[in-house]
Design a protein around this motif. Structure first.
Motif, PDB file in Angstrom:
ATOM      1  N   LEU A  71       8.174  11.036  -1.892  1.00 49.82           N
ATOM      2  CA  LEU A  71       9.547  11.492  -2.104  1.00 49.82           C
ATOM      3  C   LEU A  71       9.718  12.973  -1.797  1.00 49.82           C
ATOM      4  CD1 LEU A  71      10.540   9.633  -5.409  1.00 49.82           C
ATOM      5  CD2 LEU A  71      11.612   9.346  -3.174  1.00 49.82           C
ATOM      6  N   THR A  72       8.709  13.780  -2.081  1.00 55.10           N
ATOM      7  CA  THR A  72       8.819  15.236  -1.903  1.00 55.10           C
ATOM      8  C   THR A  72       8.214  15.720  -0.598  1.00 55.10           C
ATOM      9  OG1 THR A  72       6.746  15.547  -3.112  1.00 55.10           O
ATOM     10  CG2 THR A  72       8.802  15.630  -4.392  1.00 55.10           C
ATOM     11  N   GLY A  73       7.606  14.816   0.141  1.00 58.42           N
ATOM     12  CA  GLY A  73       6.978  15.223   1.401  1.00 58.42           C
ATOM     13  C   GLY A  73       5.730  16.042   1.180  1.00 58.42           C
ATOM     14  N   SER A 168       1.482  25.596  -1.077  1.00 57.34           N
ATOM     15  CA  SER A 168       2.641  25.614  -1.978  1.00 57.34           C
ATOM     16  C   SER A 168       2.373  24.656  -3.128  1.00 57.34           C
ATOM     17  CB  SER A 168       3.909  25.199  -1.222  1.00 57.34           C
ATOM     18  OG  SER A 168       3.762  23.889  -0.686  1.00 57.34           O
ATOM     19  N   ILE A 169       3.146  24.805  -4.202  1.00 64.39           N
ATOM     20  CA  ILE A 169       2.912  23.984  -5.406  1.00 64.39           C
ATOM     21  C   ILE A 169       4.223  23.826  -6.174  1.00 64.39           C
ATOM     22  CG2 ILE A 169       2.231  25.992  -6.785  1.00 64.39           C
ATOM     23  CD1 ILE A 169       0.342  24.166  -8.337  1.00 64.39           C
ATOM     24  N   MET A 170       4.410  22.648  -6.788  1.00 63.74           N
ATOM     25  CA  MET A 170       5.538  22.402  -7.692  1.00 63.74           C
ATOM     26  C   MET A 170       5.010  21.631  -8.904  1.00 63.74           C
ATOM     27  SD  MET A 170       9.242  20.514  -7.070  1.00 63.74           S
ATOM     28  CE  MET A 170       8.616  18.840  -6.948  1.00 63.74           C
ATOM     29  N   ALA A 171       5.319  22.130 -10.087  1.00 70.35           N
ATOM     30  CA  ALA A 171       4.879  21.499 -11.344  1.00 70.35           C
ATOM     31  C   ALA A 171       6.103  21.114 -12.171  1.00 70.35           C
ATOM     32  CB  ALA A 171       3.979  22.437 -12.128  1.00 70.35           C
ATOM     33  N   THR A 196      16.276  19.523  -5.028  1.00 66.46           N
ATOM     34  CA  THR A 196      16.270  18.075  -4.772  1.00 66.46           C
ATOM     35  C   THR A 196      14.900  17.498  -5.108  1.00 66.46           C
ATOM     36  OG1 THR A 196      17.930  18.266  -3.035  1.00 66.46           O
ATOM     37  CG2 THR A 196      16.555  16.284  -3.020  1.00 66.46           C
ATOM     38  N   ASP A 197      13.853  18.214  -4.728  1.00 69.23           N
ATOM     39  CA  ASP A 197      12.491  17.761  -5.064  1.00 69.23           C
ATOM     40  C   ASP A 197      12.296  17.722  -6.583  1.00 69.23           C
ATOM     41  OD1 ASP A 197      11.705  17.557  -2.373  1.00 69.23           O
ATOM     42  OD2 ASP A 197      11.331  19.725  -2.290  1.00 69.23           O
TER      43      ASP A 197
END
Length: 585
Positions: A71-73, A168-171, A196-197
């Motif tokens: 979903l987030t690529g 890169s990182i998303m938590a 959106t992510d």
């Protein structure tokens, strides 16, 4: 010319603006279409997630992580669950890239310097890298240039040696009851992470956690049901829950055994149908509902094969959290053995009571025998002298022709002397120990002879004889005849000239048994304990002195037999005599 040039320039400018707007609109449309596509993919993933009811938790975590990366690529990621105080998080799922490219340490280890990522690895929040900022700040964290975040709020960077490189990182934290229960971390997206992510991954993780909670609730419910079932089955006694409308809610195997019906057959049926007295069962149920409990309530279970089991019921109401009565919980204790022991105890007490009565009666008869012998001796001698003198006087009166009133008075005196003499004979009979030699005696013959002797008193009375082919006894025929004449005479007197006498003889367990039943007025209950006492009588004064049954008792006892009388007022009397068969003395 100048005017024409300005017009062209304005037209070009307007055309440029229009082109920019068109491009922006196209970009926006692409973005919307991309969001819609992502929403569709997320919804599809959530539907698939709901169709994994029995899938192991690790497989569910892997599925959710895979869908989150798509979903987030992203290219890498992991999901970790936190403890109660959010100080420690344990990795539940890792992306394939991380599993492939990271070195591996033992499972369950705490993340220290030089350690690498693996399922089951524990990560301390206070020492963890950038992903832990989502816990510390309690909100999503996005870092789109990992190498250039040495300053600012996300300056805590770095990862263990051997870890897959990060760009890169998303938590994303997942909340439940204001506690961060899980953190999903993804990274290495080719483009920048955006809201959106955050939105897509947050919704997916929320759906995942809802599924986990449902799974936990289902598991807890399953374990609770197992526990409750084990409690029910732990009872060795029948255990039943009863609904407010009197139907069976649940039972244990002991209830199945005592009724003969399966649990499936019993549930939903009326509980009172399985007792011999349904009305009594319902009354007990209502009493328990009214009082809140019921103790030691006796009932009989009826098995489907017909036999019964005595039980005592104990029941209590059970309620919901608001105090509303949901029904009854009842247990039944089998008291078959208790009933048997009680019956044996009652029989023993009856035997002791009868033995005591026989002992008291024997002592009475023994004491009375000594007294009777002495009385008979003291009375008989002067009575004999009086009788001789009276006979002499009577002869002289007759010789001198002095009849009439004088002779009548002499005859009256003579009759009184004969009566006294008869009483003395009865006293002597009671007092004698029975040293006479016994001879073979036919009880049937004795009964027939006794009826013949009393035939003149049987007018209006029918005698029914059922004399079986029985062995003889060893005894004194004259005394046995006295017994039956006495008993038959009592029966005749009790019927006041009209009724039936039933005489039956039979042989049982080496005993010759005789039964005499009349349809007379019977004997009052309060008199029964005294009927064998000497001088006890219910007849009017002058019609008997009360030695008949005591004499019968003495004679039968000396023949090693028993005599028993059953009677109730207005329902007649039955006398049963048991004597050992001949040759057994």
């Amino acid at each position: 010319m100048i005017r024409k040039t300005a017009t062209i320039r304005q037209l070009a400018k307007d055309l440029s603006i229009s082109n920019d707007s068109l491009l922006a609109e196209i970009d926006e449309r692409k973005r919307v279409e991309e969001v819609l596509k992502l929403n569709e993919l997320r919804l599809e993933a959530m539907v698939q997630l709901s169709h994994l009811p029995d899938t192991p938790l690790s497989k569910i975590m892997d599925f959710v992580l895979e869908k989150g990366i798509v979903l987030t690529g992203s290219k890498i990621g992991f999901i970790a669950f936190g403890n109660e105080d959010e100080s420690l998080y344990t990795i539940q799922a890792l992306s394939a890239t991380v599993m492939k490219e990271c070195a591996v340490t033992k499972e369950g280890a705490v993340m220290e310097e030089g350690a690498v990522m693996k399922k089951g690895l524990h990560l301390r929040t206070e020492t963890a890298g950038l992903w832990a900022e989502a816990v510390r700040l309690r909100k999503p964290v996005i870092v789109n240039n990992y190498e250039n975040c040495a300053t600012g709020p996300f300056s805590k960077k770095g990862y263990p040696v051997g870890h897959v490189p990060l760009t890169s990182i998303m938590a994303i934290p997942t909340f439940a009851d204001n506690r961060i229960v899980a953190v999903s971390v993804i990274g290495n997206k080719e483009k920048d992470y955006n809201q959106t992510d955050v939105y897509q991954l947050t919704l997916l993780m929320d759906a995942m956690w809802y599924r986990v909670e449902r799974r936990d609730v289902s598991e807890k419910l399953r374990l609770t049901n197992i526990y409750n079932r084990s409690l029910i089955e732990a009872s060795p006694d029948p255990f039943v829950t009863i609904t407010p409308d009197g139907r069976i809610g649940d039972v244990n195997s002991a209830t199945e055994a005592v009724t003969g019906y399966s649990r499936a057959e019993l549930i939903g049926t009326c509980f009172s149908d399985y007792f011999t007295e349904p009305e009594k069962a319902v009354a007990g149920y209502r009493k328990a509902l009214y009082n809140g409990k019921l103790r030691d309530y006796e009932l009989f279970f009826r098995h489907r094969d017909g036999y019964t089991t005595p039980v005592v019921y104990n029941a209590s109401v059970y309620k919901d959290g608001t105090g509303n009565v949901l029904g009854l919980v009842a247990t039944a204790r089998d008291i078959t053995e208790q009933k048997s022991m009680q019956s044996k105890l009652n029989d023993t007490l009856d035997n002791l009571r009868q033995s005591q009565e026989l002992l008291i009666r024997s002592e009475k008869m023994s004491s009375f025998g000594l007294l009777a012998a002495k009385m008979a001796h003291e009375i008989n001698n002067p009575l004999t002298s009086v009788s001789i003198k009276l006979q002499t006087l009577k002869s002289r009166i007759i010789q001198r022709g002095l009849g009439g009133d004088i002779l009548n008075k002499v005859n009256m005196i003579e009759g009184r002397i004969d009566k006294i003499s008869s009483i003395i004979k009865e006293l002597l009979l009671v007092s004698r120990s029975g040293d006479n030699e016994f001879i073979p005696v036919s009880i049937n013959d004795v009964i027939t002879g006794s009826i013949t002797l009393l035939e003149h008193k049987l007018y209006g009375i029918t005698v029914h004889r059922d004399l079986s082919n029985i062995p003889g006894i060893d005894g004194d025929p004259l005394k046995m005849e006295m017994v039956f004449i006495n008993l038959l005479d009592n029966a005749i007197s009790a019927m006041s000239g009209k009724g039936d006498i039933f005489i039956k003889t039979y042989y049982e367990e080496k005993m010759v048994i005789s039964e005499i039943t009349d349809t007379g007025e019977g004997i009052k209950e309060e008199y029964m304990k005294n009927i064998f006492d000497p001088f006890f009588t219910t007849k009017e004064v002058g019609t008997g002195i009360g030695l008949g049954l005591s004499t019968c008792y003495g004679i039968i006892s000396r023949h090693n037999g028993t005599i028993d009388i059953k009677s109730s007022s207005g329902k007649g009397t039955t006398v049963t005599i048991k004597l050992p068969e001949g040759g057994k003395q």
